[in-house]
Design a protein around this motif. Structure first.
Motif, short mmCIF file in Angstrom:
data_model
loop_
_atom_site.label_atom_id
_atom_site.label_comp_id
_atom_site.label_asym_id
_atom_site.label_seq_id
_atom_site.Cartn_x
_atom_site.Cartn_y
_atom_site.Cartn_z
N LYS A 1 -2.25 0.14 -4.73
CA LYS A 1 -3.00 0.13 -3.73
C LYS A 1 -3.38 -1.55 -3.92
N GLN B 1 -1.91 5.20 2.81
CA GLN B 1 -3.01 4.50 3.67
C GLN B 1 -4.20 4.64 3.17
N ASP B 2 -4.56 5.93 2.67
CA ASP B 2 -5.98 6.10 2.15
C ASP B 2 -6.16 6.15 0.68
N GLN C 1 0.97 -1.24 0.05
CA GLN C 1 -0.02 0.06 -0.02
C GLN C 1 1.09 1.32 0.02
N GLN D 1 -13.03 0.91 -0.63
CA GLN D 1 -12.18 2.01 0.24
C GLN D 1 -12.68 3.53 -0.05
#
Length: 490
Positions: A224, A32-33, A29, A257
């Protein structure tokens, strides 16, 4: 038959030999977001998607152009789909598909495809040296082995057809056709009666893709993993949904997500393409296959070794005359085989054992389960290697990995590359028919030029037959099931 909506990657996939030791980037990743916006979104973290990201960012770095903001989303682990589950071949097809393509589209078009595949051998060698990638790459003469008189006759006819076409002169010069009683000793295949020999290579597809992914991340890629894309919809400049129009196309991609807005999208989704763009449902169909890894059986070690405090030395299988084989069986059987540097064998295929059971493989995206007839063909005793290879009758072997993979089969046996019809700013690189290794790297380079530099398809130099089009979305052929879909003139 499953609907297109269900054809997403499934959880709990079988473990392939190539992925038995996972790379540190497997679940990477970068952030994170999930980013809310990017210039270019690539969907699919296999060979095609990673190669596209690499070419986009490498080109920007080499030319000094502004580096695009590139995000790559993968539904599962990196290189967990067809790339991480294939047979390990980098084998240009000079003698099989080009004959059919020449009959349909002309010899120049067929030869262009064969040359493009051959170009991958040199391109790989240059890339691996330039980027110092370690992927167990090995050049080899690949033998396409024929085991029945009927196969030999058909092979000779193929060879004669190619030799008669000036467009194939240079390519055919690299091919040897040999028939005779010595074919078993020359090929290592017991029932061999003739064979083609042509230039090829083999490698660890997982190590290669993960190595190239590492370089792309160094160049600025945002990755991601474990982020499946659920839908793509068009939005206007201020984010409201629209059915289209004259405004520049932008897209909102939905994931568990959150959403990400992208100016351009590359669908490196292969078998799963129609789940996101349903218009490809007839053109690219998910088809399931099986492969396995064969090694020397530990049961052949001496009983005294079990009492030793040190582990026994690894047992080595005999060495085959070549490390790349395509083994033709009966009317339609086919096994693709490589022998690794440690003499272990990776083999896949056996489609002839289950092809009549359409539900087991056709429009089937379940790589979490095996295909029992193919598994038995390779694993039941006496083992496949003892049945197939000269001098292996007394060799004790075992299968330590059996796995399935989902390939994107195109109805006309050609990949779909280029701008998606009717979706401005969306590009596709998919439908490799289980033959993507000598296609996707340079095809991704062409896609990167279209996406990053604004080139037209024709300006990339890609084979004309690869270009996706509205016409190809309603196929004239169904090579997957062997049906002719051409509509006769009234």
């Amino acid at each position: 038959m499953s609907s297109a909506q269900s054809q997403f990657p499934v959880p709990g996939a079988t473990q392939s030999y190539w992925r038995s030791e996972l790379d540190a980037l497997d679940d990477h990743q970068s952030v994170q977001d999930l980013p809310t916006q990017c210039d270019i979104l690539i969907i699919g973290g296999g060979y095609a998607g990673v190669a596209t990201a690499y070419h986009l960012l490498k080109s920007a770095a080499a030319t000094g152009n502004t580096k695009p903001n590139v995000v790559l989303l993968e539904a599962r682990g990196a290189c967990s789909g067809a790339t991480g589950r294939n047979g390990g071949h980098l084998r240009p097809d000079i003698t099989s598909a080009p004959v059919r393509l020449s009959e349909r589209y002309g010899s120049k078009a067929g030869a262009a495809v064969a040359r493009f595949e051959m170009d991958h051998l040199g391109a790989f060698a240059r890339l691996l040296e330039e980027e110092n990638l370690e992927c167990d790459f090995a050049k080899a003469a690949s033998y396409e082995v024929f085991t029945t008189p009927e196969q030999v006759v058909a092979a000779r006819e193929r060879h004669d057809k190619l030799r008669a076409q000036p467009a194939f002169a240079e390519l055919v010069a690299a091919v040897e056709f040999h028939a005779g009683d010595d074919a078993p000793d020359r090929t290592g295949v017991k029932e061999a009666k003739a064979y083609f020999s042509s230039p090829a290579a083999h490698l660890s597809p997982y190590k290669f893709t993960m190595g190239l992914l590492s370089r792309a991340l160094e160049l600025g890629l945002c990755l991601k993993t474990n982020t499946p894309v659920l839908s793509i919809r068009e939005v206007d400049a201020v984010g409201t949904e629209t059915g289209g129009g004259s405004i520049p196309a932008k897209y909102r991609v939905t994931t568990p997500q959150g959403d990400v807005n992208a100016a351009k999208i590359v669908l490196a989704t292969n078998a799963y393409t129609s789940a996101l763009v349903p218009e490809y449902a007839a053109a690219i169909v998910p088809c399931k296959g099986l492969a396995c890894h064969i090694l020397a059986s530990s049961s052949s070690s001496s009983s005294s070794s079990s009492s030793s405090s040190s582990p026994p030395s690894p047992l080595r299988l005999p060495r085959l005359p070549t490390s790349s084989l395509c083994h033709r069986v009966g009317l339609s059987g086919y096994n693709y085989i490589i022998q690794r540097a440690d003499n272990t064998v990776v083999v896949g295929g056996a489609h002839h054992t289950y092809k009549q059971d359409l539900a087991s493989w056709y429009n089937n995206a379940d790589d979490a389960s095996l295909i029992q007839p193919a598994q038995s063909y390779y694993c039941d005793m006496p083992g496949f290697a003892a049945r197939c290879f000269v001098g292996w009758d007394e060799v004790q072997t075992t299968v330590d990995h059996v796995w399935t993979g989902i390939m994107g089969y195109s109805a006309d046996s050609l990949p779909h590359v280029g701008s998606v019809p009717g979706r401005e700013g969306v590009f596709v690189l998919a439908g490799f028919n289980g033959h993507g290794m000598p296609v996707a790297y340079l095809a991704a380079k062409g896609v990167a030029e279209m996406v990053g530099e604004g080139k037209t398809y024709e300006q990339t130099g890609l084979p004309a037959l690869y270009m996706t089009s509205q016409e190809r979305l309603a196929p004239r052929y169904d090579d997957i099931l062997g049906r002719n879909l051409q509509v006769k003139d009234s």
